[in-house]
Design a protein around this motif. Sequence first.
Motif, PDB file in Angstrom:
ATOM      1  N   ARG A  18       0.953  -1.036  -0.131  1.00  0.00           N
ATOM      2  CA  ARG A  18       0.203  -0.111   0.422  1.00  0.00           C
ATOM      3  C   ARG A  18       0.418   1.326  -0.002  1.00  0.00           C
ATOM      4  NH1 ARG A  18      -1.416  -1.676   5.107  1.00  0.00           N
ATOM      5  NH2 ARG A  18       1.035  -0.048   6.847  1.00  0.00           N
ATOM      6  N   ASP A  19       2.030   0.778   0.493  1.00  0.00           N
ATOM      7  CA  ASP A  19       2.634   2.069   0.966  1.00  0.00           C
ATOM      8  C   ASP A  19       3.819   2.687  -0.497  1.00  0.00           C
ATOM      9  OD1 ASP A  19       1.393   3.107   2.453  1.00  0.00           O
ATOM     10  OD2 ASP A  19       2.598   1.506   4.178  1.00  0.00           O
ATOM     11  N   GLU A  20       4.995   3.694  -0.558  1.00  0.00           N
ATOM     12  CA  GLU A  20       6.044   3.395  -0.881  1.00  0.00           C
ATOM     13  C   GLU A  20       7.100   4.112  -0.916  1.00  0.00           C
ATOM     14  OE1 GLU A  20       3.737   4.928  -6.027  1.00  0.00           O
ATOM     15  OE2 GLU A  20       4.109   6.128  -4.521  1.00  0.00           O
ATOM     16  N   LEU A  21       8.445   2.761  -1.016  1.00  0.00           N
ATOM     17  CA  LEU A  21       9.737   4.546  -0.597  1.00  0.00           C
ATOM     18  C   LEU A  21      10.684   4.813  -1.551  1.00  0.00           C
ATOM     19  CD1 LEU A  21      11.056   4.447   2.134  1.00  0.00           C
ATOM     20  CD2 LEU A  21      12.580   2.111   1.565  1.00  0.00           C
ATOM     21  N   TRP A  22      10.441   5.904  -0.746  1.00  0.00           N
ATOM     22  CA  TRP A  22      11.244   7.093  -2.111  1.00  0.00           C
ATOM     23  C   TRP A  22      12.174   7.421  -1.747  1.00  0.00           C
ATOM     24  CZ3 TRP A  22       9.372   9.997  -6.790  1.00  0.00           C
ATOM     25  CH2 TRP A  22       7.752   9.350  -6.640  1.00  0.00           C
ATOM     26  N   SER A  23      13.636   7.068  -2.551  1.00  0.00           N
ATOM     27  CA  SER A  23      15.064   7.091  -1.668  1.00  0.00           C
ATOM     28  C   SER A  23      15.687   6.981  -2.695  1.00  0.00           C
ATOM     29  CB  SER A  23      15.365   5.650  -1.986  1.00  0.00           C
ATOM     30  OG  SER A  23      17.398   5.888  -1.749  1.00  0.00           O
ATOM     31  N   VAL A  24      16.979   8.727  -1.805  1.00  0.00           N
ATOM     32  CA  VAL A  24      17.213  10.004  -2.389  1.00  0.00           C
ATOM     33  C   VAL A  24      18.663   9.904  -3.124  1.00  0.00           C
ATOM     34  CG1 VAL A  24      15.761  11.689  -1.034  1.00  0.00           C
ATOM     35  CG2 VAL A  24      18.470  10.763  -0.274  1.00  0.00           C
ATOM     36  N   GLY A  25      18.855   8.000  -3.274  1.00  0.00           N
ATOM     37  CA  GLY A  25      20.406   7.543  -3.199  1.00  0.00           C
ATOM     38  C   GLY A  25      21.499   7.153  -2.819  1.00  0.00           C
ATOM     39  N   ASP A  26      22.694   6.954  -3.120  1.00  0.00           N
ATOM     40  CA  ASP A  26      23.149   6.808  -2.529  1.00  0.00           C
ATOM     41  C   ASP A  26      22.605   5.279  -0.744  1.00  0.00           C
ATOM     42  OD1 ASP A  26      25.136   7.830  -3.363  1.00  0.00           O
ATOM     43  OD2 ASP A  26      25.280   9.708  -1.010  1.00  0.00           O
ATOM     44  N   MET A  27      22.176   4.656  -1.104  1.00  0.00           N
ATOM     45  CA  MET A  27      22.025   3.318  -0.829  1.00  0.00           C
ATOM     46  C   MET A  27      22.607   2.609  -0.506  1.00  0.00           C
ATOM     47  SD  MET A  27      18.769   1.832  -3.196  1.00  0.00           S
ATOM     48  CE  MET A  27      19.971   2.038  -5.103  1.00  0.00           C
ATOM     49  N   VAL A  28      24.505   2.516  -0.522  1.00  0.00           N
ATOM     50  CA  VAL A  28      25.768   1.798  -0.505  1.00  0.00           C
ATOM     51  C   VAL A  28      26.216   2.705  -0.621  1.00  0.00           C
ATOM     52  CG1 VAL A  28      24.731   0.370  -2.155  1.00  0.00           C
ATOM     53  CG2 VAL A  28      26.562   1.631  -2.859  1.00  0.00           C
ATOM     54  N   ALA A  29      27.090   2.052   0.929  1.00  0.00           N
ATOM     55  CA  ALA A  29      28.773   2.375   1.269  1.00  0.00           C
ATOM     56  C   ALA A  29      28.778   3.464   2.503  1.00  0.00           C
ATOM     57  CB  ALA A  29      29.273   3.050   0.165  1.00  0.00           C
ATOM     58  N   ARG A  30      29.574   2.981   3.093  1.00  0.00           N
ATOM     59  CA  ARG A  30      29.958   3.685   4.315  1.00  0.00           C
ATOM     60  C   ARG A  30      29.285   2.723   5.438  1.00  0.00           C
ATOM     61  NH1 ARG A  30      31.617   8.643   2.956  1.00  0.00           N
ATOM     62  NH2 ARG A  30      33.541   8.546   1.134  1.00  0.00           N
ATOM     63  N   GLY A  31      28.460   2.126   5.712  1.00  0.00           N
ATOM     64  CA  GLY A  31      27.864   1.551   6.312  1.00  0.00           C
ATOM     65  C   GLY A  31      27.666  -0.016   6.160  1.00  0.00           C
ATOM     66  N   PRO A  32      27.736  -0.672   7.499  1.00  0.00           N
ATOM     67  CA  PRO A  32      28.123  -1.850   7.425  1.00  0.00           C
ATOM     68  C   PRO A  32      27.309  -2.624   5.836  1.00  0.00           C
ATOM     69  CG  PRO A  32      26.198  -1.970   9.136  1.00  0.00           C
ATOM     70  CD  PRO A  32      26.665  -0.250   8.617  1.00  0.00           C
ATOM     71  N   GLU A  33      26.239  -2.604   6.398  1.00  0.00           N
ATOM     72  CA  GLU A  33      25.037  -4.066   5.915  1.00  0.00           C
ATOM     73  C   GLU A  33      24.442  -3.197   4.030  1.00  0.00           C
ATOM     74  OE1 GLU A  33      23.563  -6.659   9.018  1.00  0.00           O
ATOM     75  OE2 GLU A  33      22.816  -4.240   9.266  1.00  0.00           O
ATOM     76  N   SER A  34      25.695  -2.335   3.231  1.00  0.00           N
ATOM     77  CA  SER A  34      25.247  -2.960   1.502  1.00  0.00           C
ATOM     78  C   SER A  34      24.218  -3.619   1.517  1.00  0.00           C
ATOM     79  CB  SER A  34      26.248  -2.324   1.233  1.00  0.00           C
ATOM     80  OG  SER A  34      26.301  -0.745   1.248  1.00  0.00           O
ATOM     81  N   HIS A  35      24.646  -4.841   1.882  1.00  0.00           N
ATOM     82  CA  HIS A  35      24.106  -6.350   0.841  1.00  0.00           C
ATOM     83  C   HIS A  35      22.499  -6.062   1.042  1.00  0.00           C
ATOM     84  CE1 HIS A  35      25.467  -7.557   4.457  1.00  0.00           C
ATOM     85  NE2 HIS A  35      25.335  -8.612   4.588  1.00  0.00           N
ATOM     86  N   LYS A  36      22.051  -5.824   2.603  1.00  0.00           N
ATOM     87  CA  LYS A  36      21.245  -5.826   2.855  1.00  0.00           C
ATOM     88  C   LYS A  36      20.205  -5.209   2.422  1.00  0.00           C
ATOM     89  CE  LYS A  36      21.801  -8.647   7.095  1.00  0.00           C
ATOM     90  NZ  LYS A  36      21.738  -8.967   8.525  1.00  0.00           N
ATOM     91  N   VAL A  37      20.848  -3.981   2.764  1.00  0.00           N
ATOM     92  CA  VAL A  37      19.658  -3.002   1.181  1.00  0.00           C
ATOM     93  C   VAL A  37      19.334  -3.095   0.441  1.00  0.00           C
ATOM     94  CG1 VAL A  37      20.401   0.122   1.204  1.00  0.00           C
ATOM     95  CG2 VAL A  37      21.201  -0.564   3.505  1.00  0.00           C
ATOM     96  N   LEU A  38      20.146  -3.094  -0.762  1.00  0.00           N
ATOM     97  CA  LEU A  38      20.061  -3.778  -1.654  1.00  0.00           C
ATOM     98  C   LEU A  38      18.721  -4.688  -1.922  1.00  0.00           C
ATOM     99  CD1 LEU A  38      23.044  -3.055  -4.455  1.00  0.00           C
ATOM    100  CD2 LEU A  38      21.545  -1.601  -3.703  1.00  0.00           C
ATOM    101  N   GLY A  39      19.338  -5.935  -1.245  1.00  0.00           N
ATOM    102  CA  GLY A  39      18.334  -6.519  -0.921  1.00  0.00           C
ATOM    103  C   GLY A  39      16.987  -6.591  -0.823  1.00  0.00           C
ATOM    104  N   PHE A  40      16.649  -5.381   0.061  1.00  0.00           N
ATOM    105  CA  PHE A  40      15.797  -5.348   0.653  1.00  0.00           C
ATOM    106  C   PHE A  40      14.731  -4.020  -0.788  1.00  0.00           C
ATOM    107  CE2 PHE A  40      12.761  -1.797   2.607  1.00  0.00           C
ATOM    108  CZ  PHE A  40      11.777  -2.642   2.871  1.00  0.00           C
TER     109      PHE A  40
END
Length: 271
Positions: A29-51
């Motif tokens: 029912r909802d939307e998630l709008w991301s301004v970018g820079d989903m990856v790098a510097r934090g510990p779980e970029s792989h999980k972020v892209l998976g989600f």
Amino acid sequence: MARYFVGDIQGCYEELMLLLLRVDFHPSRDELWSVGDMVARGPESHKVLGFMTSLGDAAKVVLGNHDLHLLAITAGLKRAKPSDKLKKLLESKHLPGFIDWVRHQPLMREIPEHKLIMTHAGVPPQWDLATLRTEAGEVSKLLQSDGYLSLIGAMYTDEPEAWDPTASGFLRHRYCIDALTRMRYLHPDGRLDFACKKPPSDCTTELKPWFELPSELDDHTLVFGHWAALMGHTGKANRIALDTGCCWGEDLTLWQLESGEKITQKKLNLG
């Protein structure tokens, strides 16, 4: 339906999950709008892209400079730095699918009925909406083409500093990438500056934040990230800054379009 805009996630997966839990986010029912820079510097970029890839049409993403840099790393054009914390992502069996998905994300999105535009870093004040759509669209077409590595390899330069509507090829595309994914300050004549990353209160030069110059899009709401030093403050109601430095130990910020509410989650100590 609620539309939630999230600042630079940069691998901060657990903080993102806590924010979405607090607002009872559901992709049906909802939307998630991301301004970018989903990856790098934090510990779980792989999980972020998976989600993000699991959300399907509920994910509305634009690319940031770190997302583009990931394309260069996976192509062997650049090396990952230890500080980027990308090891798990680069070793993931899902990496080819992630990279294909990233390549097919745009540099700008809009909600016309709200006169709202989202990019990673902002929009050059001299661009009108037609120019933004055209220039961002041309770069996106190249990123989705078989020859996208030529563009990725050519983007690592600070030139040109100024917008030239008569320019062509990579010279024109580099300006678009730099303006939409790296811009912070501008000279009074509109030239890009990449040297200063301080908050405006600490900048004593002639430079001005891009959002303080008169713009062709003054009647639009511009949502962006990239500039953690702002900590979400622009002084303008229709310039929504969402990078609040989670990967640097500060907050991850969620903004709901319909209510105008901002919700923050402090960086977790994951050891």
